[in-house]
Write a protein that holds these residues in place. Structure first.
Motif: not given
Length: 308
Positions: A206-207, A209, A211-216, A218-219
């Motif tokens: 995910a990183r 792709d 994705a930041g920490e918040i997106r990581l 929540t998603r």
């Protein structure tokens, strides 16, 4: 002079086994009967334990549906021979009792924020302890684990003085803050151990792709941690809803939670079971409904990590 080892002849397809070998392959009839009897006995035992565990709840429900004179004359089991005793008059009176209805509202206003805050803050902190590197992370987590053994009674007097100085004593916000403070250590401990079991490769993908920490969080982490989060929410909701000690000390005496309101009914009117029984059953129905609504997630959260 040497003797060759005797090699058993290969078994011809279709050849019948000797009687002794067939008996060894077949389970004895007595063993099968004992196994089935043991399983049946265990089921009967579990059913009896379940019925015994439900008996107080059934007795409370039936008592709440009887009049005060019937309650004073006989036990709740009398309704099985005299079903005409059942009536909803007690519930009509208690729902017209402003003290009880206000206490239910106060309980909801305390329980819902205390549960939501513990789940949200505990999830964020658990993610940080599980997957983020910061100075002293392991030492801070040991401090959180150490807070699990601190009893609530130890903090009542000092926190009461603190709340009195800052104006939070006998307020809903003070009760919510106290429950959040004592619920967070368990929440962080539970969720951190669950989040740490998430495969690192999944987070790294995910990183990559973007994705930041918040997106990581929540998603990826939150959907995978749903069972543990649901279990935590149920535990916290039940603890806060059924609490009486903290409510007695910190809650507003004019608008107390349901546990304190029922206790005050006993002090004022004596053993008025026609008021206490329906009030106690109403206060018990809501957490039961919450538990059964999230029963599947609760079981998944409790069993998480037991089977790999």
């Amino acid at each position: 002079m040497t003797t060759e080892a005797q090699v058993p002849a290969p078994r011809v397809p279709g050849e019948r086994l000797p009687a002794a070998s067939a008996a060894a392959k077949r389970e004895p009839l007595a063993a099968r009967i004992a196994a089935r009897a043991g399983g049946t006995a265990m089921r009967v035992f579990l059913v009896l334990v379940g019925l015994f565990w439900l008996m107080p709840t059934v007795g409370l429900l039936l008592s709440s549906l009887r009049g005060s004179s019937d309650i004073a004359a006989s036990g709740w089991w009398k309704v099985f021979t005299a079903p005409s005793q059942l009536t909803f008059d007690n519930y009509s009176r208690i729902l017209d009792n402003k003290v009880i209805t206000d206490s239910l509202l106060s309980t909801v206003m305390i329980t819902v924020p205390a549960t939501v805050l513990v789940v949200v803050i505990g999830s964020l902190a658990a993610y940080a302890f599980a997957w983020m590197d910061f100075p002293g992370r392991d030492w801070w987590f040991l401090v959180v684990v150490g807070l699990l053994v601190v009893p609530v009674q130890v903090a009542l007097i000092p926190v009461s003085k603190l709340f009195g100085e800052i104006g939070l004593f006998e307020t809903t916000a003070g009760v919510v803050l106290f429950h959040v403070a004592f619920g967070l250590p368990f929440a962080i401990f539970l969720l951190r151990n669950f989040f740490a079991e998430i495969p690192r490769e999944l987070l790294e993908a995910a990183r990559l792709d973007g994705a930041g920490e918040i997106r990581l969080f929540t998603r990826v982490v939150m959907p995978l941690g749903g069972p543990a989060i649901a279990s935590l929410g149920i535990f916290q909701f039940l603890w806060v809803w059924n609490d009486m000690l903290v409510a007695l000390v910190f809650a507003d005496s004019k608008h107390p939670p349901i546990t304190v309101a029922l206790q005050q009914q006993v002090r004022q009117f004596g053993n008025n079971i026609d008021v206490l029984a329906p009030g106690a059953f109403i206060s018990m129905v809501i957490p039961l409904a919450v538990f059964f609504a999230f029963q599947r997630q609760f079981v998944n959260g409790v069993m998480a990590g037991a089977v790999k």
